[in-house]
Design a protein around this motif. Structure first.
Motif, PDB file in Angstrom:
ATOM      1  N   VAL A 150       0.750  -1.169   0.249  1.00 18.10           N
ATOM      2  CA  VAL A 150      -0.107  -0.025  -0.079  1.00 18.10           C
ATOM      3  C   VAL A 150       0.960   1.292  -0.106  1.00 18.10           C
ATOM      4  O   VAL A 150       1.816   1.277   0.894  1.00 18.10           O
ATOM      5  CB  VAL A 150      -0.833  -0.013   1.208  1.00 18.10           C
ATOM      6  N   ILE A 151       0.587   2.148  -0.970  1.00 19.38           N
ATOM      7  CA  ILE A 151       1.416   3.439  -0.916  1.00 19.38           C
ATOM      8  C   ILE A 151       0.909   4.290   0.336  1.00 19.38           C
ATOM      9  O   ILE A 151       0.122   4.635   0.387  1.00 19.38           O
ATOM     10  CB  ILE A 151       1.139   4.117  -2.324  1.00 19.38           C
ATOM     11  N   GLN A 152       2.078   4.481   0.930  1.00 22.93           N
ATOM     12  CA  GLN A 152       2.069   5.315   2.237  1.00 22.93           C
ATOM     13  C   GLN A 152       2.465   6.850   2.048  1.00 22.93           C
ATOM     14  O   GLN A 152       1.771   7.579   2.639  1.00 22.93           O
ATOM     15  CB  GLN A 152       2.782   4.578   3.247  1.00 22.93           C
ATOM     16  N   GLU A 153       3.380   6.959   0.934  1.00 19.32           N
ATOM     17  CA  GLU A 153       4.014   8.348   0.943  1.00 19.32           C
ATOM     18  C   GLU A 153       4.481   8.222  -0.553  1.00 19.32           C
ATOM     19  O   GLU A 153       4.699   7.065  -0.907  1.00 19.32           O
ATOM     20  CB  GLU A 153       4.896   8.718   1.662  1.00 19.32           C
ATOM     21  N   LYS A 154       4.714   9.496  -1.250  1.00 16.68           N
ATOM     22  CA  LYS A 154       5.016   9.422  -2.522  1.00 16.68           C
ATOM     23  C   LYS A 154       6.712   9.008  -2.291  1.00 16.68           C
ATOM     24  O   LYS A 154       7.567   9.325  -1.444  1.00 16.68           O
ATOM     25  CB  LYS A 154       4.900  10.795  -3.310  1.00 16.68           C
ATOM     26  N   ILE A 155       6.932   8.443  -3.661  1.00 20.86           N
ATOM     27  CA  ILE A 155       8.397   7.818  -3.832  1.00 20.86           C
ATOM     28  C   ILE A 155       9.236   8.823  -4.459  1.00 20.86           C
ATOM     29  O   ILE A 155       8.928   9.127  -5.441  1.00 20.86           O
ATOM     30  CB  ILE A 155       8.347   6.521  -4.380  1.00 20.86           C
ATOM     31  N   THR A 156      10.246   9.452  -3.633  1.00 24.22           N
ATOM     32  CA  THR A 156      11.207  10.457  -4.258  1.00 24.22           C
ATOM     33  C   THR A 156      12.554  10.083  -4.508  1.00 24.22           C
ATOM     34  O   THR A 156      13.537  10.992  -4.852  1.00 24.22           O
ATOM     35  CB  THR A 156      10.881  11.619  -3.474  1.00 24.22           C
ATOM     36  N   THR A 157      12.962   8.584  -3.736  1.00 21.83           N
ATOM     37  CA  THR A 157      14.363   8.338  -4.162  1.00 21.83           C
ATOM     38  C   THR A 157      14.362   7.404  -5.215  1.00 21.83           C
ATOM     39  O   THR A 157      13.531   6.827  -5.627  1.00 21.83           O
ATOM     40  CB  THR A 157      14.755   7.717  -3.036  1.00 21.83           C
ATOM     41  N   LYS A 158      15.494   7.454  -5.954  1.00 19.76           N
ATOM     42  CA  LYS A 158      16.022   6.857  -7.251  1.00 19.76           C
ATOM     43  C   LYS A 158      15.923   5.067  -6.896  1.00 19.76           C
ATOM     44  O   LYS A 158      16.005   4.448  -7.967  1.00 19.76           O
ATOM     45  CB  LYS A 158      17.012   7.216  -7.867  1.00 19.76           C
ATOM     46  N   PHE A 159      16.000   4.758  -5.787  1.00 19.21           N
ATOM     47  CA  PHE A 159      16.018   3.224  -5.504  1.00 19.21           C
ATOM     48  C   PHE A 159      15.010   2.942  -4.534  1.00 19.21           C
ATOM     49  O   PHE A 159      14.309   3.263  -3.956  1.00 19.21           O
ATOM     50  CB  PHE A 159      17.447   2.920  -4.366  1.00 19.21           C
ATOM     51  N   LEU A 160      14.502   1.537  -5.025  1.00 21.80           N
ATOM     52  CA  LEU A 160      13.285   0.963  -4.516  1.00 21.80           C
ATOM     53  C   LEU A 160      13.840  -0.394  -4.253  1.00 21.80           C
ATOM     54  O   LEU A 160      14.176  -1.200  -5.172  1.00 21.80           O
ATOM     55  CB  LEU A 160      12.085   1.174  -5.273  1.00 21.80           C
ATOM     56  N   ASN A 161      13.500  -0.973  -2.972  1.00 22.85           N
ATOM     57  CA  ASN A 161      13.829  -2.339  -2.744  1.00 22.85           C
ATOM     58  C   ASN A 161      12.373  -3.009  -2.977  1.00 22.85           C
ATOM     59  O   ASN A 161      11.440  -2.742  -2.383  1.00 22.85           O
ATOM     60  CB  ASN A 161      14.174  -2.407  -1.256  1.00 22.85           C
ATOM     61  N   ILE A 162      12.449  -4.321  -3.550  1.00 21.66           N
ATOM     62  CA  ILE A 162      11.153  -5.088  -3.383  1.00 21.66           C
ATOM     63  C   ILE A 162      11.586  -6.479  -2.852  1.00 21.66           C
ATOM     64  O   ILE A 162      12.492  -7.293  -3.325  1.00 21.66           O
ATOM     65  CB  ILE A 162      10.832  -5.377  -5.035  1.00 21.66           C
ATOM     66  N   ALA A 163      10.782  -6.615  -1.663  1.00 24.36           N
ATOM     67  CA  ALA A 163      11.110  -7.965  -1.070  1.00 24.36           C
ATOM     68  C   ALA A 163      10.384  -9.319  -1.854  1.00 24.36           C
ATOM     69  O   ALA A 163       9.433  -9.179  -2.519  1.00 24.36           O
ATOM     70  CB  ALA A 163      10.259  -7.843   0.151  1.00 24.36           C
ATOM     71  N   LEU A 164      11.106 -10.034  -1.708  1.00 24.83           N
ATOM     72  CA  LEU A 164      10.746 -11.294  -2.591  1.00 24.83           C
ATOM     73  C   LEU A 164      10.801 -12.587  -1.637  1.00 24.83           C
ATOM     74  O   LEU A 164      11.374 -12.416  -0.614  1.00 24.83           O
ATOM     75  CB  LEU A 164      11.546 -11.567  -3.659  1.00 24.83           C
ATOM     76  N   LYS A 165      10.070 -13.780  -2.142  1.00 27.61           N
ATOM     77  CA  LYS A 165      10.118 -14.846  -1.316  1.00 27.61           C
ATOM     78  C   LYS A 165      11.278 -15.820  -1.169  1.00 27.61           C
ATOM     79  O   LYS A 165      11.689 -16.614  -0.304  1.00 27.61           O
ATOM     80  CB  LYS A 165       8.860 -15.781  -1.349  1.00 27.61           C
ATOM     81  N   ASN A 166      12.104 -15.837  -2.330  1.00 29.82           N
ATOM     82  CA  ASN A 166      13.323 -16.630  -2.567  1.00 29.82           C
ATOM     83  C   ASN A 166      14.063 -16.122  -3.486  1.00 29.82           C
ATOM     84  O   ASN A 166      13.839 -15.388  -4.246  1.00 29.82           O
ATOM     85  CB  ASN A 166      12.763 -18.035  -2.949  1.00 29.82           C
ATOM     86  N   THR A 167      15.160 -16.446  -3.246  1.00 30.42           N
ATOM     87  CA  THR A 167      16.391 -15.979  -4.353  1.00 30.42           C
ATOM     88  C   THR A 167      16.393 -16.470  -5.342  1.00 30.42           C
ATOM     89  O   THR A 167      16.812 -15.730  -6.521  1.00 30.42           O
ATOM     90  CB  THR A 167      17.635 -16.552  -3.591  1.00 30.42           C
TER      91      THR A 167
END
Length: 145
Positions: free
Chosen positions: A114-131
């Motif tokens: 859920v978007i809590q605030e606007k994204i203003t940084t050029k990096f974004l981490n995406i959590a995943l279930k497995n490598t």
């Protein structure tokens, strides 16, 4: 007559399978906003989400994507936005607070938040279930460049 019925059933099954695979191909990899109407995709825990027709940010809007891990149990993708990609993401998140943002890969939602605030940084981490999945996403991204 029986052979004709079997042939018709086989053709219907093949057409259905081809349509399902074709639907996955038509959903470009990237970040999508969910909507009340739109293409229905399965989420990471089996729930269904409807997504917009096109991603707000696709692989072409990124300059890098790597698979990282704080430990072997928690892999994540580190995505780096291009200038244009960051502008798209900032505008979309600013205008859609408290809405869902999902990451789609090969026709499946790998991450939903859920978007809590606007994204203003050029990096974004995406959590995943497995490598394994993490590495597949990065490999696909690298091949798209």
């Amino acid at each position: 007559m029986k052979n004709a019925i079997y042939l018709i059933c086989l053709l219907i099954g093949l057409l259905t399978a081809c349509q399902e695979n074709n639907d996955q191909v038509k959903t470009p990899n990237g970040f999508y906003l969910t909507t009340h109407q739109g293409k229905e995709l399965k989420g990471p825990s089996g729930q269904q989400f409807n997504v917009e027709k096109a991603p707000i940010v696709g692989f072409s809007d990124l300059t890098a994507m790597t698979c990282e891990s704080a430990n072997l149990e928690s892999p994540f993708i580190k995505a780096t936005f291009s200038s244009a990609g960051l502008q798209k993401m900032t505008k979309a998140t600013e205008n859609n607070l408290r809405q869902r943002l999902v990451f789609v890969f090969n026709g499946q939602i790998l991450s939903a938040t859920v978007i809590q605030e606007k994204i203003t940084t050029k990096f974004l981490n995406i959590a995943l279930k497995n490598t394994k999945t993490c590495n597949e996403v990065v490999k696909s991204y690298d091949q798209s460049k």
